[in-house]
Write an enzyme that holds these catalytic residues in place. Structure first.
Site, PDB file in Angstrom:
ATOM      1  N   TYR A 150       0.827  -1.207   0.000  1.00  0.00           N
ATOM      2  CA  TYR A 150       0.000   0.000   0.000  1.00  0.00           C
ATOM      3  C   TYR A 150       0.864   1.261   0.000  1.00  0.00           C
ATOM      4  O   TYR A 150       0.608   2.205  -0.749  1.00  0.00           O
ATOM      5  CB  TYR A 150      -0.901  -0.037   1.235  1.00  0.00           C
ATOM      6  CG  TYR A 150      -1.787   1.161   1.441  1.00  0.00           C
ATOM      7  CD1 TYR A 150      -2.883   1.406   0.614  1.00  0.00           C
ATOM      8  CD2 TYR A 150      -1.543   2.042   2.493  1.00  0.00           C
ATOM      9  CE1 TYR A 150      -3.715   2.502   0.830  1.00  0.00           C
ATOM     10  CE2 TYR A 150      -2.364   3.131   2.720  1.00  0.00           C
ATOM     11  CZ  TYR A 150      -3.450   3.363   1.885  1.00  0.00           C
ATOM     12  OH  TYR A 150      -4.265   4.448   2.099  1.00  0.00           O
TER      13      TYR A 150
ATOM     14  N   LYS B 275       0.937   4.129  -2.894  1.00  0.00           N
ATOM     15  CA  LYS B 275       0.576   5.512  -2.584  1.00  0.00           C
ATOM     16  C   LYS B 275       1.736   6.471  -2.851  1.00  0.00           C
ATOM     17  O   LYS B 275       1.523   7.629  -3.237  1.00  0.00           O
ATOM     18  CB  LYS B 275       0.103   5.617  -1.131  1.00  0.00           C
ATOM     19  CG  LYS B 275      -1.256   4.973  -0.883  1.00  0.00           C
ATOM     20  CD  LYS B 275      -2.324   5.536  -1.806  1.00  0.00           C
ATOM     21  CE  LYS B 275      -3.721   5.101  -1.411  1.00  0.00           C
ATOM     22  NZ  LYS B 275      -4.757   5.598  -2.362  1.00  0.00           N
TER      23      LYS B 275
END
Length: 294
Positions: free
Chosen positions: A172, A176
């Site tokens: 993640y 991001k």
């Protein structure tokens, strides 16, 4: 009664069936926008769900007197991203703002992180930003070349995990961080076509954050006002920026820039390079703490 910051604008929001995306869609509609509500209806980990949250949000918007249409395609595929833009053009005749928000989590410590979990999270977050962005940009480029210069906006969704790192979220955090890089490149490349591109790192209690940050009380509705402003004509001149938003706090995030530097003018030995690096580090600002590392 709707306000008018986004009156006449057509806005696409991905992952808008729940949480932040839902708050964004409702807030845009409250400011007069016509909204394409995208959601695939999957669970927190990306597995298929049984309901249709996008239709529920559309019904909310229509019940309040607004205009909206649901889109259930997979925006991490070229076909789904193309149909997303087509939904806006076919239903409302134009597209003005794209809010990239869709995502899910598959958290693991790196030594336990499966390749499939890596690929799935990078796919929905990073590829799921790139493909809708590319489709929207192609439309706006065509409009600009035809003499109809748009007042177009893209708002991407990054995270503090992408800016500082987050233990147990290597996939993640990497996705991001990639979204920040994509935002900077898109802002530079698309400015000539009348497109502004920014990113928001939200901090709000949603089903994605409630397990990792149980004490987080800020609501998705607290983040939406900044996203609406960035997605409106009122944000003229603001592009290539990253904001953090939590409750009533808004922060302009300042990314990588040159810090302490030493130039010998010649090649160093490894020992000299190490001595120089330690001297520079002693004069540099300490990095922010990685989430969960305390």
């Amino acid at each position: 009664m709707a306000a008018d910051m986004c009156a006449g604008r057509v806005v696409v929001v991905t992952g808008a069936g729940r949480g932040l995306g839902r708050a964004h869609a409702l807030a845009f509609a409250a400011e007069g926008a016509k909204v394409v509500v995208n959601d695939l209806g999957v669970g927190l980990d990306g597995t298929p769900g049984s309901d249709s949250p996008a239709r529920n949000v559309v019904e909310e918007i229509r019940a309040a007197g607004g205009e909206a249409v649901a889109h259930g395609g997979d925006i991490a595929t070229a076909k789904g991203a193309a149909s997303l833009v087509e939904a806006a053009l076919d239903t409302f005749g134009r597209l003005d703002t794209l809010v990239n928000n869709a995502g899910f989590l598959r958290d693991r410590m790196l030594v336990n992180l499966d390749e499939d979990d890596w690929d799935a999270v990078l796919r929905v977050h990073l590829k799921g930003h790139f493909l809708p962005l590319r489709e929207a940009a192609a439309y706006w480029r065509t409009e600009s070349k035809a003499g109809r210069r748009p007042v177009a906006r893209i708002v991407n969704t990054t995270s503090g995990a992408g800016l500082l790192g987050s233990v147990g979220q290597g996939n993640y955090a990497a996705a991001k961080a990639g979204i920040v890089g994509l935002t900077l490149v898109a802002a530079a490349e698309l400015a000539r076509y009348g497109v502004q591109v920014n990113a928001v790192a939200p901090a709000a209690r949603t089903r994605m954050t409630e397990r990792a940050f149980a004490d987080l009380a800020a609501a998705p509705e607290d983040v939406a006002p900044l996203v609406v402003w960035l997605g409106s004509a009122a944000s003229d001149g603001v592009t290539g920026r990253v904001f953090e938003a939590e409750a009533g706090r808004i922060t302009v995030m300042e990314g990588w820039r040159p810090g302490p530097t030493a130039d010998k003018g010649d090649r160093r030995t490894p020992a000299e390079a190490g001595d120089t690096a330690r001297d520079l580090l002693a004069r540099a600002q300490a990095p922010g703490a990685v989430y969960g590392a305390g």
